[in-house]
Design a protein around this motif. Structure first.
Motif, short mmCIF file in Angstrom:
data_model
loop_
_atom_site.label_atom_id
_atom_site.label_comp_id
_atom_site.label_asym_id
_atom_site.label_seq_id
_atom_site.Cartn_x
_atom_site.Cartn_y
_atom_site.Cartn_z
N LEU A 19 57.63 28.10 21.52
CA LEU A 19 56.76 27.34 20.93
C LEU A 19 55.48 27.24 21.97
O LEU A 19 54.24 26.75 21.75
CB LEU A 19 56.89 25.95 20.64
N GLU A 20 55.77 27.90 23.20
CA GLU A 20 54.77 27.91 24.13
C GLU A 20 53.49 28.82 23.88
O GLU A 20 53.38 29.57 23.16
CB GLU A 20 55.48 28.90 25.55
N ARG A 21 52.11 28.18 24.13
CA ARG A 21 51.06 28.95 23.59
C ARG A 21 50.84 30.03 24.54
O ARG A 21 51.03 30.02 25.79
CB ARG A 21 50.00 28.03 23.84
N VAL A 22 50.09 31.21 23.90
CA VAL A 22 49.67 32.39 24.74
C VAL A 22 48.20 32.55 24.49
O VAL A 22 47.90 32.52 23.55
CB VAL A 22 50.71 33.68 24.30
N LYS A 23 47.44 32.91 25.47
CA LYS A 23 46.06 33.09 25.36
C LYS A 23 45.83 34.24 24.83
O LYS A 23 46.51 35.23 25.15
CB LYS A 23 45.37 32.92 26.96
N ILE A 49 51.50 36.60 14.76
CA ILE A 49 52.15 35.97 15.99
C ILE A 49 51.53 34.61 16.24
O ILE A 49 51.59 33.93 17.22
CB ILE A 49 51.42 36.95 17.22
N GLY A 50 51.11 34.16 15.16
CA GLY A 50 50.56 32.77 15.20
C GLY A 50 49.41 32.75 14.10
O GLY A 50 49.87 33.16 13.04
N PHE A 51 48.50 31.71 14.20
CA PHE A 51 47.70 31.39 13.19
C PHE A 51 46.18 31.19 13.64
O PHE A 51 45.85 31.16 14.79
CB PHE A 51 48.03 30.21 12.13
N TYR A 61 36.37 30.71 15.40
CA TYR A 61 37.67 30.50 15.02
C TYR A 61 38.25 30.02 16.27
O TYR A 61 38.23 30.29 17.36
CB TYR A 61 38.41 31.72 14.60
N SER A 62 39.76 29.19 16.04
CA SER A 62 40.58 28.86 16.82
C SER A 62 41.86 29.73 16.63
O SER A 62 42.27 30.06 15.42
CB SER A 62 41.00 27.54 16.95
N TYR A 63 42.24 30.51 17.75
CA TYR A 63 43.35 31.29 17.61
C TYR A 63 44.61 30.57 18.53
O TYR A 63 44.68 30.20 19.47
CB TYR A 63 43.45 32.69 18.23
N TYR A 64 45.85 30.41 17.49
CA TYR A 64 47.09 29.73 18.01
C TYR A 64 48.05 30.86 17.95
O TYR A 64 48.66 31.32 17.13
CB TYR A 64 47.56 28.55 17.07
N ILE A 65 48.52 31.37 19.27
CA ILE A 65 49.67 32.40 19.42
C ILE A 65 50.73 31.78 20.24
O ILE A 65 50.61 31.12 21.14
CB ILE A 65 48.87 33.47 20.30
N TYR A 66 51.79 32.12 19.43
CA TYR A 66 52.96 31.44 20.15
C TYR A 66 53.96 32.50 21.05
O TYR A 66 54.05 33.53 20.24
CB TYR A 66 53.80 30.79 19.12
N ARG A 67 54.37 32.16 22.13
CA ARG A 67 55.32 32.95 22.88
C ARG A 67 56.45 33.69 21.81
O ARG A 67 56.88 34.80 21.95
CB ARG A 67 55.87 32.45 23.96
#
Length: 90
Positions: A19-23, A49-51, A61-67
């Motif tokens: 669940l770690e976020r990735v930039k 890879i996220g939403f 937009y906001s980007y939520y990318i998970y490891r």
């Protein structure tokens, strides 16, 4: 420590990593693409890879990318699976 306790700690550690976020910059670099392409593909739902989220009346937009999702996608690409198999071309 008991094996059960050690296993529980390991499971929690794996879940945190998943669940770690990735930039976006890091994800784009790992996928060998520029940030604009990553943004576009995520907005179109072509990159699992996220939403992406856009608040009402917002222009950005906001980007939520998970490891975990990023690593899973990279593994599938390395395995040679076709992108259609991954649900990329919905």
């Amino acid at each position: 420590m008991s094996k059960t306790y050690e296993n529980a700690i390991q499971d929690v550690s794996q879940e945190i990593t998943r669940l770690e976020r990735v930039k976006t910059k890091q994800a784009a670099m790992e996928l060998n693409m520029d940030i604009e392409t990553l943004h576009w593909q995520m907005q179109k739902g072509k990159l699992p890879i996220g939403f992406v989220k856009k608040k009402d009346k917002a222009t950005r937009y906001s980007y939520y990318i998970y490891r975990g999702a990023l690593d899973k996608y990279k593994q599938k690409l390395a395995g040679g699976q076709d992108l259609v198999e991954l649900g990329e071309n919905k």
